[in-house]
Scaffold this active site. Sequence first.
Site, PDB file in Angstrom:
ATOM      1  N   CYS A 110       0.775  -1.159  -0.129  1.00  0.00           N
ATOM      2  CA  CYS A 110       0.088   0.157   0.042  1.00  0.00           C
ATOM      3  C   CYS A 110       0.921   1.221   0.000  1.00  0.00           C
ATOM      4  CB  CYS A 110      -1.191  -0.022   1.226  1.00  0.00           C
ATOM      5  SG  CYS A 110      -2.258   1.203   1.086  1.00  0.00           S
ATOM      6  N   ASP A 235      -8.827  -3.903  -6.550  1.00  0.00           N
ATOM      7  CA  ASP A 235      -8.263  -2.951  -5.404  1.00  0.00           C
ATOM      8  C   ASP A 235      -9.152  -1.617  -5.668  1.00  0.00           C
ATOM      9  OD1 ASP A 235      -7.079  -1.348  -3.450  1.00  0.00           O
ATOM     10  OD2 ASP A 235      -5.213  -2.221  -4.285  1.00  0.00           O
ATOM     11  N   HIS A 264      -7.955  -5.029  -2.077  1.00  0.00           N
ATOM     12  CA  HIS A 264      -6.550  -4.557  -1.553  1.00  0.00           C
ATOM     13  C   HIS A 264      -5.664  -5.464  -0.539  1.00  0.00           C
ATOM     14  CE1 HIS A 264      -3.847  -1.212  -0.722  1.00  0.00           C
ATOM     15  NE2 HIS A 264      -4.287  -1.279   0.680  1.00  0.00           N
TER      16      HIS A 264
END
Length: 289
Positions: A110, A235, A264
């Site tokens: 991330c 995502d 995600h």
Amino acid sequence: MSRLDVTFKTLDGLTLSGWLYPAAQYGPGIIVSPGFNMPREAFVPDIAQWYQNHGITALIFDTRTYGLSDGQPRQETSARKRVEDFHDAVTFLSKHELVDPEKIALWGLCFDGNMCLAATALDPRVHAVVAVAPVIDLHGFPERRRAILELAMQDREAQMAGEEPIYLPYVNEDGTVPLGPSMGSDFWPMMTRLKIPVENRVTVQTFYSAFSWDIMTLIPYVSPTPAMMVTPENDIECPAAEQIAAFEKMGEPKTFHLLPGKGHLDWAFGDVDSVMEKQLEFLKGALNF
């Protein structure tokens, strides 16, 4: 296998705290990091242990102002300083007796996918990078920018007058966040279920810093270091289309791995081995081990 408590210094004198997962033999090393506002306990211990079990010494650590590491104000992220923390982690890991300094990789999830790409672009000592579901655009929704910047300037004035920093929630109870896409209503139940000690606050200056950061200007300079991007197809938090656009802007050598039907974070639950095996294959080629 064992896990060791470690500390190391930054160039500006802070002490950062981490865990080292030593492999059974001399060889490559990898620095693994979990993302924005996350302590080292979040997601990556299992990743680090997986690499350890496959012959790679792994380091995870709290970046400045988080967890057991030094730094004030707490829960404040400067993108530039965070990248520098990765440089200093490379310095630490490169001196370990089990690590070949010519075979060090970065792995970021991330936000830290973004940070690891930047650190790689700026640090020739990094010999491979894996960015998993990296957030690319830190500027957030345009309609929220001005209000946050106004609050950030109020905060600067207040701190100059001796007041404490202003904090915003990291993620609201309904999963919304100050800047943009929702993390989903299941975010906090997941953190509770996984027993991840996340502090639900972030300084407003963190968002000011994010607004001035653009990884796309650095993406071309990741090359010639081998890079792998792992993109969950569904995502939403870090849109797959933005990840793909960043990958396309990279020079060679580069490897792309799409995770069909995954969001995600849910790629980390289930058949993780198949995801990690692809990364190991990439790292073996990039680091020649």
